[in-house]
Design a protein around this motif. Structure first.
Motif, PDB file in Angstrom:
ATOM      1  N   GLU A  22      46.763  53.846  44.802  1.00  0.00           N
ATOM      2  CA  GLU A  22      46.443  53.501  43.413  1.00  0.00           C
ATOM      3  C   GLU A  22      46.237  51.995  43.253  1.00  0.00           C
ATOM      4  O   GLU A  22      45.331  51.561  42.547  1.00  0.00           O
ATOM      5  CB  GLU A  22      47.555  53.967  42.471  1.00  0.00           C
ATOM      6  CG  GLU A  22      47.596  55.462  42.268  1.00  0.00           C
ATOM      7  CD  GLU A  22      48.683  55.865  41.283  1.00  0.00           C
ATOM      8  OE1 GLU A  22      48.875  55.148  40.274  1.00  0.00           O
ATOM      9  OE2 GLU A  22      49.335  56.877  41.533  1.00  0.00           O
ATOM     10  N   VAL A  23      47.065  51.218  43.899  1.00  0.00           N
ATOM     11  CA  VAL A  23      46.943  49.758  43.819  1.00  0.00           C
ATOM     12  C   VAL A  23      45.653  49.313  44.497  1.00  0.00           C
ATOM     13  O   VAL A  23      44.896  48.499  43.940  1.00  0.00           O
ATOM     14  CB  VAL A  23      48.165  49.067  44.458  1.00  0.00           C
ATOM     15  CG1 VAL A  23      47.951  47.560  44.547  1.00  0.00           C
ATOM     16  CG2 VAL A  23      49.421  49.383  43.679  1.00  0.00           C
ATOM     17  N   ALA A  24      45.384  49.833  45.676  1.00  0.00           N
ATOM     18  CA  ALA A  24      44.159  49.464  46.383  1.00  0.00           C
ATOM     19  C   ALA A  24      42.933  49.841  45.558  1.00  0.00           C
ATOM     20  O   ALA A  24      41.975  49.055  45.451  1.00  0.00           O
ATOM     21  CB  ALA A  24      44.116  50.138  47.755  1.00  0.00           C
ATOM     22  N   SER A  25      42.953  51.009  44.945  1.00  0.00           N
ATOM     23  CA  SER A  25      41.831  51.437  44.105  1.00  0.00           C
ATOM     24  C   SER A  25      41.660  50.529  42.899  1.00  0.00           C
ATOM     25  O   SER A  25      40.536  50.174  42.535  1.00  0.00           O
ATOM     26  CB  SER A  25      42.034  52.874  43.621  1.00  0.00           C
ATOM     27  OG  SER A  25      42.054  53.763  44.690  1.00  0.00           O
ATOM     28  N   ARG A  26      42.770  50.149  42.290  1.00  0.00           N
ATOM     29  CA  ARG A  26      42.706  49.265  41.111  1.00  0.00           C
ATOM     30  C   ARG A  26      42.129  47.908  41.483  1.00  0.00           C
ATOM     31  O   ARG A  26      41.293  47.347  40.773  1.00  0.00           O
ATOM     32  CB  ARG A  26      44.105  49.098  40.505  1.00  0.00           C
ATOM     33  CG  ARG A  26      44.166  48.161  39.320  1.00  0.00           C
ATOM     34  CD  ARG A  26      43.423  48.762  38.131  1.00  0.00           C
ATOM     35  NE  ARG A  26      43.411  47.842  37.017  1.00  0.00           N
ATOM     36  CZ  ARG A  26      42.356  47.092  36.682  1.00  0.00           C
ATOM     37  NH1 ARG A  26      41.241  47.158  37.359  1.00  0.00           N
ATOM     38  NH2 ARG A  26      42.422  46.288  35.641  1.00  0.00           N
ATOM     39  N   LEU A  27      42.566  47.356  42.615  1.00  0.00           N
ATOM     40  CA  LEU A  27      42.049  46.064  43.056  1.00  0.00           C
ATOM     41  C   LEU A  27      40.568  46.162  43.415  1.00  0.00           C
ATOM     42  O   LEU A  27      39.773  45.295  43.043  1.00  0.00           O
ATOM     43  CB  LEU A  27      42.858  45.541  44.243  1.00  0.00           C
ATOM     44  CG  LEU A  27      44.301  45.125  43.939  1.00  0.00           C
ATOM     45  CD1 LEU A  27      45.029  44.758  45.222  1.00  0.00           C
ATOM     46  CD2 LEU A  27      44.350  43.978  42.942  1.00  0.00           C
ATOM     47  N   LEU A  28      40.189  47.219  44.124  1.00  0.00           N
ATOM     48  CA  LEU A  28      38.779  47.385  44.485  1.00  0.00           C
ATOM     49  C   LEU A  28      37.899  47.528  43.254  1.00  0.00           C
ATOM     50  O   LEU A  28      36.806  46.955  43.193  1.00  0.00           O
ATOM     51  CB  LEU A  28      38.598  48.587  45.417  1.00  0.00           C
ATOM     52  CG  LEU A  28      39.102  48.395  46.842  1.00  0.00           C
ATOM     53  CD1 LEU A  28      39.003  49.705  47.620  1.00  0.00           C
ATOM     54  CD2 LEU A  28      38.338  47.304  47.554  1.00  0.00           C
ATOM     55  N   ASP A  29      38.353  48.280  42.264  1.00  0.00           N
ATOM     56  CA  ASP A  29      37.591  48.400  41.014  1.00  0.00           C
ATOM     57  C   ASP A  29      37.366  47.033  40.380  1.00  0.00           C
ATOM     58  O   ASP A  29      36.261  46.705  39.950  1.00  0.00           O
ATOM     59  CB  ASP A  29      38.319  49.302  40.016  1.00  0.00           C
ATOM     60  CG  ASP A  29      38.244  50.778  40.370  1.00  0.00           C
ATOM     61  OD1 ASP A  29      37.419  51.136  41.234  1.00  0.00           O
ATOM     62  OD2 ASP A  29      39.014  51.564  39.785  1.00  0.00           O
ATOM     63  N   ALA A  30      38.427  46.242  40.321  1.00  0.00           N
ATOM     64  CA  ALA A  30      38.317  44.909  39.718  1.00  0.00           C
ATOM     65  C   ALA A  30      37.392  44.009  40.531  1.00  0.00           C
ATOM     66  O   ALA A  30      36.556  43.297  39.958  1.00  0.00           O
ATOM     67  CB  ALA A  30      39.702  44.273  39.602  1.00  0.00           C
ATOM     68  N   PHE A  31      37.490  44.065  41.849  1.00  0.00           N
ATOM     69  CA  PHE A  31      36.661  43.210  42.685  1.00  0.00           C
ATOM     70  C   PHE A  31      35.184  43.605  42.613  1.00  0.00           C
ATOM     71  O   PHE A  31      34.306  42.742  42.636  1.00  0.00           O
ATOM     72  CB  PHE A  31      37.133  43.244  44.139  1.00  0.00           C
ATOM     73  CG  PHE A  31      38.518  42.673  44.342  1.00  0.00           C
ATOM     74  CD1 PHE A  31      39.056  41.743  43.464  1.00  0.00           C
ATOM     75  CD2 PHE A  31      39.291  43.080  45.406  1.00  0.00           C
ATOM     76  CE1 PHE A  31      40.328  41.213  43.645  1.00  0.00           C
ATOM     77  CE2 PHE A  31      40.559  42.556  45.611  1.00  0.00           C
ATOM     78  CZ  PHE A  31      41.073  41.618  44.734  1.00  0.00           C
ATOM     79  N   LEU A  32      34.914  44.914  42.527  1.00  0.00           N
ATOM     80  CA  LEU A  32      33.525  45.362  42.427  1.00  0.00           C
ATOM     81  C   LEU A  32      32.895  45.002  41.082  1.00  0.00           C
ATOM     82  O   LEU A  32      31.711  44.714  41.003  1.00  0.00           O
ATOM     83  CB  LEU A  32      33.435  46.872  42.657  1.00  0.00           C
ATOM     84  CG  LEU A  32      33.653  47.325  44.094  1.00  0.00           C
ATOM     85  CD1 LEU A  32      33.765  48.841  44.155  1.00  0.00           C
ATOM     86  CD2 LEU A  32      32.532  46.834  44.994  1.00  0.00           C
ATOM     87  N   CYS A  33      33.709  45.022  40.036  1.00  0.00           N
ATOM     88  CA  CYS A  33      33.195  44.742  38.689  1.00  0.00           C
ATOM     89  C   CYS A  33      33.294  43.269  38.312  1.00  0.00           C
ATOM     90  O   CYS A  33      32.657  42.837  37.359  1.00  0.00           O
ATOM     91  CB  CYS A  33      33.960  45.566  37.653  1.00  0.00           C
ATOM     92  SG  CYS A  33      33.722  47.329  37.857  1.00  0.00           S
ATOM     93  N   GLY A  34      34.103  42.528  39.013  1.00  0.00           N
ATOM     94  CA  GLY A  34      34.368  41.151  38.641  1.00  0.00           C
ATOM     95  C   GLY A  34      33.510  40.151  39.387  1.00  0.00           C
ATOM     96  O   GLY A  34      32.566  40.492  40.105  1.00  0.00           O
ATOM     97  N   HIS A  35      33.863  38.917  39.235  1.00  0.00           N
ATOM     98  CA  HIS A  35      33.185  37.803  39.883  1.00  0.00           C
ATOM     99  C   HIS A  35      33.408  37.886  41.391  1.00  0.00           C
ATOM    100  O   HIS A  35      34.442  38.378  41.855  1.00  0.00           O
ATOM    101  CB  HIS A  35      33.750  36.493  39.323  1.00  0.00           C
ATOM    102  CG  HIS A  35      32.979  35.290  39.728  1.00  0.00           C
ATOM    103  ND1 HIS A  35      33.202  34.639  40.915  1.00  0.00           N
ATOM    104  CD2 HIS A  35      31.987  34.619  39.100  1.00  0.00           C
ATOM    105  CE1 HIS A  35      32.380  33.610  41.013  1.00  0.00           C
ATOM    106  NE2 HIS A  35      31.632  33.576  39.905  1.00  0.00           N
ATOM    107  N   ALA A  36      32.457  37.380  42.148  1.00  0.00           N
ATOM    108  CA  ALA A  36      32.548  37.440  43.607  1.00  0.00           C
ATOM    109  C   ALA A  36      33.756  36.681  44.161  1.00  0.00           C
ATOM    110  O   ALA A  36      34.240  36.998  45.248  1.00  0.00           O
ATOM    111  CB  ALA A  36      31.264  36.904  44.230  1.00  0.00           C
ATOM    112  N   LEU A  37      34.250  35.703  43.434  1.00  0.00           N
ATOM    113  CA  LEU A  37      35.410  34.940  43.895  1.00  0.00           C
ATOM    114  C   LEU A  37      36.730  35.463  43.335  1.00  0.00           C
ATOM    115  O   LEU A  37      37.777  34.844  43.545  1.00  0.00           O
ATOM    116  CB  LEU A  37      35.246  33.457  43.539  1.00  0.00           C
ATOM    117  CG  LEU A  37      34.166  32.724  44.331  1.00  0.00           C
ATOM    118  CD1 LEU A  37      34.044  31.284  43.864  1.00  0.00           C
ATOM    119  CD2 LEU A  37      34.450  32.769  45.823  1.00  0.00           C
ATOM    120  N   LEU A  38      36.713  36.599  42.649  1.00  0.00           N
ATOM    121  CA  LEU A  38      37.953  37.160  42.115  1.00  0.00           C
ATOM    122  C   LEU A  38      39.007  37.406  43.202  1.00  0.00           C
ATOM    123  O   LEU A  38      40.188  37.119  42.978  1.00  0.00           O
ATOM    124  CB  LEU A  38      37.677  38.436  41.311  1.00  0.00           C
ATOM    125  CG  LEU A  38      38.882  39.063  40.619  1.00  0.00           C
ATOM    126  CD1 LEU A  38      39.546  38.082  39.645  1.00  0.00           C
ATOM    127  CD2 LEU A  38      38.480  40.332  39.884  1.00  0.00           C
TER     128      LEU A  38
END
Length: 143
Positions: A22-38
């Motif tokens: 769940e944590v890995a999925s949450r981080l991946l979602d944020a990284f895919l939708c966010g800024h490249a340097l997130l």
């Protein structure tokens, strides 16, 4: 070196060291939708989180090997927002970590990172030279 501990976090978007799906999925979602340097800002947020800052100060005595060992455990402290463990004192809620990272991104936007590097690193080239060496200047634009 410190970079040996944190570089895998950034390259693999924390999935190498975060074993909670769940944590890995949450981080991946944020990284895919966010800024490249997130991922870089999440790394900073994880390193300077009060829990981790205390561990670094308490357990390390300028021994790089000890610093590396302590830092390697940091991603395992990240828990899902909805887990029972989220209320424990020795865990870091994924959403809180992401919010901290976004706060730091607003305080020190990507476009100012090169200026920051040149102000701290006396051997660094001028900002113009750093920009010429940067492969992806689009990363330095505002999110």
């Amino acid at each position: 070196e410190i970079s040996n501990a944190i570089l895998p976090w950034i390259i693999t978007w924390f999935t190498h060291d975060v074993h909670d799906e769940e944590v890995a999925s949450r981080l991946l979602d944020a990284f895919l939708c966010g800024h490249a340097l997130l991922p870089l800002y999440v790394t900073v947020a994880l390193l300077i989180h009060p829990l981790n800052k205390f561990q670094l100060m308490y357990h390390t005595e300028c021994d790089p090997a000890m610093v590396h060992m302590v830092m390697r455990k940091f991603p395992n402290q990240i828990v899902s927002d909805f887990s029972v463990e989220a209320s424990l004192e020795d865990t870091i809620c994924a959403q809180d970590l992401l919010e901290d990272a976004l706060y730091y991104m607003k305080q020190i936007p990507p476009r100012s990172l090169l200026d920051l590097v040149s102000s701290y690193d006396t051997c660094a080239a001028t900002v113009e030279e750093l920009k010429m060496r940067a492969n992806h200047l689009s990363l330095l634009k505002a999110p």
